[in-house]
Design a protein around this motif. Structure first.
Motif, PDB file in Angstrom:
ATOM      1  N   ALA A 151      43.758  40.231  35.820  1.00  0.00           N
ATOM      2  CA  ALA A 151      43.197  39.979  37.151  1.00  0.00           C
ATOM      3  C   ALA A 151      44.309  39.716  38.163  1.00  0.00           C
ATOM      4  N   LYS A 152      45.342  38.986  37.745  1.00  0.00           N
ATOM      5  CA  LYS A 152      46.472  38.736  38.642  1.00  0.00           C
ATOM      6  C   LYS A 152      47.143  40.055  39.025  1.00  0.00           C
ATOM      7  N   GLN A 153      47.341  40.922  38.041  1.00  0.00           N
ATOM      8  CA  GLN A 153      47.950  42.227  38.317  1.00  0.00           C
ATOM      9  C   GLN A 153      47.054  43.057  39.230  1.00  0.00           C
ATOM     10  N   ALA A 154      45.764  42.998  38.994  1.00  0.00           N
ATOM     11  CA  ALA A 154      44.823  43.741  39.836  1.00  0.00           C
ATOM     12  C   ALA A 154      44.858  43.228  41.267  1.00  0.00           C
ATOM     13  N   LYS A 155      44.918  41.920  41.428  1.00  0.00           N
ATOM     14  CA  LYS A 155      44.989  41.333  42.766  1.00  0.00           C
ATOM     15  C   LYS A 155      46.218  41.836  43.509  1.00  0.00           C
ATOM     16  N   SER A 177      47.594  44.655  43.124  1.00  0.00           N
ATOM     17  CA  SER A 177      47.434  46.083  43.404  1.00  0.00           C
ATOM     18  C   SER A 177      46.446  46.356  44.530  1.00  0.00           C
ATOM     19  N   LEU A 178      45.623  45.389  44.861  1.00  0.00           N
ATOM     20  CA  LEU A 178      44.590  45.617  45.861  1.00  0.00           C
ATOM     21  C   LEU A 178      45.164  45.932  47.238  1.00  0.00           C
ATOM     22  N   SER A 179      46.143  45.177  47.667  1.00  0.00           N
ATOM     23  CA  SER A 179      46.707  45.397  48.989  1.00  0.00           C
ATOM     24  C   SER A 179      47.354  46.777  49.116  1.00  0.00           C
ATOM     25  N   PRO A 180      48.190  47.199  48.156  1.00  0.00           N
ATOM     26  CA  PRO A 180      48.741  48.553  48.257  1.00  0.00           C
ATOM     27  C   PRO A 180      47.665  49.641  48.207  1.00  0.00           C
ATOM     28  N   ALA A 181      46.633  49.417  47.419  1.00  0.00           N
ATOM     29  CA  ALA A 181      45.549  50.407  47.349  1.00  0.00           C
ATOM     30  C   ALA A 181      44.841  50.518  48.692  1.00  0.00           C
ATOM     31  N   LEU A 182      44.586  49.376  49.299  1.00  0.00           N
ATOM     32  CA  LEU A 182      43.960  49.393  50.622  1.00  0.00           C
ATOM     33  C   LEU A 182      44.873  50.054  51.649  1.00  0.00           C
ATOM     34  N   SER A 183      46.165  49.782  51.554  1.00  0.00           N
ATOM     35  CA  SER A 183      47.117  50.422  52.465  1.00  0.00           C
ATOM     36  C   SER A 183      47.123  51.933  52.280  1.00  0.00           C
ATOM     37  N   THR A 184      47.036  52.379  51.039  1.00  0.00           N
ATOM     38  CA  THR A 184      46.992  53.816  50.756  1.00  0.00           C
ATOM     39  C   THR A 184      45.748  54.440  51.365  1.00  0.00           C
ATOM     40  N   LEU A 185      44.617  53.783  51.188  1.00  0.00           N
ATOM     41  CA  LEU A 185      43.382  54.302  51.778  1.00  0.00           C
ATOM     42  C   LEU A 185      43.483  54.348  53.304  1.00  0.00           C
ATOM     43  N   ARG A 186      44.043  53.302  53.874  1.00  0.00           N
ATOM     44  CA  ARG A 186      44.205  53.263  55.328  1.00  0.00           C
ATOM     45  C   ARG A 186      45.131  54.383  55.794  1.00  0.00           C
ATOM     46  N   GLU A 187      46.239  54.581  55.093  1.00  0.00           N
ATOM     47  CA  GLU A 187      47.202  55.632  55.425  1.00  0.00           C
ATOM     48  C   GLU A 187      46.552  57.015  55.343  1.00  0.00           C
ATOM     49  N   ALA A 240      39.979  53.915  42.137  1.00  0.00           N
ATOM     50  CA  ALA A 240      39.983  53.399  40.768  1.00  0.00           C
ATOM     51  C   ALA A 240      40.636  52.028  40.694  1.00  0.00           C
ATOM     52  N   ILE A 241      41.742  51.859  41.415  1.00  0.00           N
ATOM     53  CA  ILE A 241      42.418  50.560  41.430  1.00  0.00           C
ATOM     54  C   ILE A 241      41.502  49.496  42.028  1.00  0.00           C
ATOM     55  N   LEU A 242      40.876  49.830  43.132  1.00  0.00           N
ATOM     56  CA  LEU A 242      39.979  48.867  43.778  1.00  0.00           C
ATOM     57  C   LEU A 242      38.810  48.503  42.866  1.00  0.00           C
ATOM     58  N   THR A 243      38.191  49.505  42.280  1.00  0.00           N
ATOM     59  CA  THR A 243      37.033  49.259  41.413  1.00  0.00           C
ATOM     60  C   THR A 243      37.423  48.407  40.213  1.00  0.00           C
ATOM     61  N   LYS A 261      36.462  44.349  39.491  1.00  0.00           N
ATOM     62  CA  LYS A 261      35.755  43.981  38.266  1.00  0.00           C
ATOM     63  C   LYS A 261      36.539  42.947  37.474  1.00  0.00           C
ATOM     64  N   LEU A 262      37.862  43.123  37.394  1.00  0.00           N
ATOM     65  CA  LEU A 262      38.685  42.156  36.667  1.00  0.00           C
ATOM     66  C   LEU A 262      38.673  40.791  37.345  1.00  0.00           C
ATOM     67  N   ILE A 263      38.750  40.782  38.657  1.00  0.00           N
ATOM     68  CA  ILE A 263      38.719  39.524  39.386  1.00  0.00           C
ATOM     69  C   ILE A 263      37.384  38.819  39.145  1.00  0.00           C
ATOM     70  N   GLU A 264      36.307  39.593  39.204  1.00  0.00           N
ATOM     71  CA  GLU A 264      34.979  39.017  38.966  1.00  0.00           C
ATOM     72  C   GLU A 264      34.879  38.462  37.547  1.00  0.00           C
ATOM     73  N   THR A 265      35.394  39.198  36.581  1.00  0.00           N
ATOM     74  CA  THR A 265      35.354  38.753  35.192  1.00  0.00           C
ATOM     75  C   THR A 265      36.164  37.481  35.001  1.00  0.00           C
TER      76      THR A 265
END
Length: 86
Positions: free
Chosen positions: A22-26, A28-38, A56-59, A63-67
């Motif tokens: 979950a820490k690793q996923a957290k 990755s969220l910001s770069p994934a959002l930046s990629t989508l924005r870009e 896929a990273i966001l999904t 899920k990992l954060i929720e778990t």
């Protein structure tokens, strides 16, 4: 799994793995959002693969954060219930 000590150690190890993921996923969220924005802003870019990867990273991350959150809450409840029985 019938041994309570083993079950407790197993559960603790599983929680650690999920929390680490979950820490690793957290992270990755910001770069994934930046990629989508870009991608969204660059209308000339064919970015289907990047969109799929970011999604896929966001999904997975969410899920990992929720778990991890559910496991932490469950642990708190188990501690409260265990305190009542002891």
């Amino acid at each position: 799994m019938s041994d309570p000590a083993f079950r407790e150690e197993y559960q603790s190890a599983l929680e650690d793995v999920v929390m680490d993921a979950a820490k690793q996923a957290k992270q990755s969220l910001s770069p994934a959002l930046s990629t989508l924005r870009e991608i969204t802003e660059d209308r000339g870019e064919d970015a289907q693969a990047r969109i799929g990867a970011a999604r896929a990273i966001l999904t997975s991350g969410l899920k990992l954060i929720e778990t991890a959150d559910i496991l932490a809450r469950l642990k708190e409840l188990e501690d409260v219930i265990g305190g009542r029985d002891g």
